[in-house]
Scaffold this motif. Structure first.
Motif, PDB file in Angstrom:
ATOM      1  N   HIS A  47     -21.068 -25.212 -93.976  1.00  6.28           N
ATOM      2  CA  HIS A  47     -21.513 -23.969 -94.613  1.00  6.28           C
ATOM      3  C   HIS A  47     -22.875 -24.256 -95.253  1.00  6.28           C
ATOM      4  O   HIS A  47     -22.962 -24.991 -96.237  1.00  6.28           O
ATOM      5  CB  HIS A  47     -20.489 -23.530 -95.670  1.00  6.28           C
ATOM      6  CG  HIS A  47     -20.749 -22.170 -96.228  1.00  6.28           C
ATOM      7  ND1 HIS A  47     -21.037 -21.945 -97.551  1.00  6.28           N
ATOM      8  CD2 HIS A  47     -20.741 -20.947 -95.623  1.00  6.28           C
ATOM      9  CE1 HIS A  47     -21.214 -20.655 -97.757  1.00  6.28           C
ATOM     10  NE2 HIS A  47     -21.028 -20.022 -96.595  1.00  6.28           N
ATOM     11  N   SER A  50     -14.920 -20.263 -97.004  1.00  7.77           N
ATOM     12  CA  SER A  50     -16.115 -19.438 -97.159  1.00  7.77           C
ATOM     13  C   SER A  50     -15.785 -17.998 -96.783  1.00  7.77           C
ATOM     14  O   SER A  50     -14.720 -17.717 -96.234  1.00  7.77           O
ATOM     15  CB  SER A  50     -17.232 -19.972 -96.263  1.00  7.77           C
ATOM     16  OG  SER A  50     -16.898 -19.831 -94.891  1.00  7.77           O
ATOM     17  N   ASP A  59     -13.583 -22.056 -92.134  1.00  9.68           N
ATOM     18  CA  ASP A  59     -14.081 -20.782 -91.610  1.00  9.68           C
ATOM     19  C   ASP A  59     -13.018 -19.703 -91.812  1.00  9.68           C
ATOM     20  O   ASP A  59     -11.837 -19.915 -91.468  1.00  9.68           O
ATOM     21  CB  ASP A  59     -14.416 -20.927 -90.123  1.00  9.68           C
ATOM     22  CG  ASP A  59     -15.050 -19.674 -89.557  1.00  9.68           C
ATOM     23  OD1 ASP A  59     -14.319 -18.725 -89.243  1.00  9.68           O
ATOM     24  OD2 ASP A  59     -16.298 -19.659 -89.442  1.00  9.68           O
ATOM     25  N   HIS A  85     -24.482 -14.106 -98.884  1.00  8.44           N
ATOM     26  CA  HIS A  85     -24.631 -15.472 -98.377  1.00  8.44           C
ATOM     27  C   HIS A  85     -26.096 -15.858 -98.572  1.00  8.44           C
ATOM     28  O   HIS A  85     -27.004 -15.217 -98.044  1.00  8.44           O
ATOM     29  CB  HIS A  85     -24.252 -15.543 -96.892  1.00  8.44           C
ATOM     30  CG  HIS A  85     -24.496 -16.895 -96.293  1.00  8.44           C
ATOM     31  ND1 HIS A  85     -23.633 -17.947 -96.462  1.00  8.44           N
ATOM     32  CD2 HIS A  85     -25.530 -17.362 -95.533  1.00  8.44           C
ATOM     33  CE1 HIS A  85     -24.119 -19.013 -95.829  1.00  8.44           C
ATOM     34  NE2 HIS A  85     -25.275 -18.681 -95.260  1.00  8.44           N
TER      35      HIS A  85
END
Length: 326
Positions: free
Chosen positions: A204, A324, A195, A286
């Motif tokens: 994720h 991510s 994270d 995303h």
């Protein structure tokens, strides 16, 4: 020539006496002669009647019509056999190709070729010299007629399945949401990642595509916009598209939304633009794919607009356990 006279020897008178035929014997011989004559005449009549010597013009015409009928039925049966061969080939393709492709059960031969069986269906055709020929031909025609009805219904079903499959193929999210030429890089893939804010390892559930703010984002399959707002925590401006057949896609951190809830979209339509809204470390998209309510790896669906070589490169990057962007 004088009639032969027969004698017998009389032992009492010791002399030959002339034999005189009895009247009853003469009658018997006469009856025997009449019976023999009648039998001979009957046999002669039967023989003559079964030859063409005594045929009338009407008899000859009827015989020709019967012969023509037999020839016509013979030709008809050959055509029926040819039609049956074509139908059999179509049935085989139907069971072994079309229905297999659409994952449908084959139709049993007994259901295809049961014929049309009803009580006394051919009664009016019985009792004639050529009844067997006529009845068998009618049975073949009825069987093929039934098989054609079954095949026609099967093709109607296949056409319906084809239309459904066409809609399914158009609805599956099958392209990248951002074009390759617009990408800086594919930052993070599906799976456990670090994270960016807490540095904790967490799941994720999508893929991150880094691109400049304002880069177009494309719908990856046909569907209906389910959400287009910023009401989900962490996602910022986001869009959800319901594609049907259990598929749903999510596009998050957009700078601008171009669609509204309830709007129908096609694969390749621009639905918004890359941004960094919500819980985001840098401008990126995303992207998530859900099947049956569960997140699945989006990389398995990029067969619509990337080459095999490009897929290998993206797959290697996506499988790296990096950080991510959200």
């Amino acid at each position: 020539m004088s009639k032969k006279v027969k004698y017998y020897y009389d032992s009492e008178s010791l002399a030959y006496r002339k034999i005189k035929p009895k009247k009853r014997t003469k009658v018997a011989y006469a009856l025997l002669f009449l019976v023999a004559s009648a039998l001979f005449g009957f046999l002669s009549f039967v023989v003559v009647m079964n030859t063409s010597y005594l045929e009338t013009p009407k008899d000859k015409m009827m015989k020709r019509e019967i012969d023509n009928m037999k020839i016509s039925y013979s030709i008809l049966n050959k055509k029926i056999e040819q039609l049956d061969a074509v139908l059999t080939s179509l049935e085989e393709r139907d069971n072994n190709l079309y229905r297999v492709y659409f994952n449908a059960n084959p139709i049993a031969l007994a259901d295809r070729r049961a014929g049309i069986i009803t009580q006394d269906r051919y009664r009016e055709l019985e009792g004639f010299n050529n009844s067997d020929l006529v009845i068998n031909t009618h049975k073949k025609v009825d069987e093929i007629a039934k098989a054609l009805v079954v095949q026609s219904r099967s093709l109607d079903g296949i056409l319906k399945m084809a239309k459904t499959k066409g809609r399914l193929l158009a609805s599956i999210p099958a392209i990248q949401p951002v074009k390759n030429e617009d990408l800086k890089q594919m930052a993070s893939g599906f799976g456990y990642r670090s994270d960016p804010f807490t540095k904790a390892r967490k799941m994720h559930e999508g893929m991150d595509f880094t691109a400049r703010t304002g880069t177009p984002i494309y719908a990856t399959g046909d569907g209906v916009v389910k959400r287009a707002d910023n009401g989900l925590s962490g996602y910022g401006n986001h869009i959800q598209i319901n594609h049907g057949y259990g598929y749903l896609t999510l596009y998050a951190h957009l700078s601008k939304i171009k669609v509204r809830p309830g709007q129908r979209v096609k694969r390749g339509d621009v639905i918004g633009f890359v941004g960094s809204t919500g819980r985001s470390e840098a401008p990126h998209l995303h992207y998530e794919v859900h099947k049956g309510g569960k997140p699945v790896n989006p990389i398995n669906f990029y067969y619509g607009n990337i080459s095999a070589a490009e897929y290998v490169v993206i797959s290697k990057i996506a499988n790296q356990e990096n950080q991510s962007l959200d």
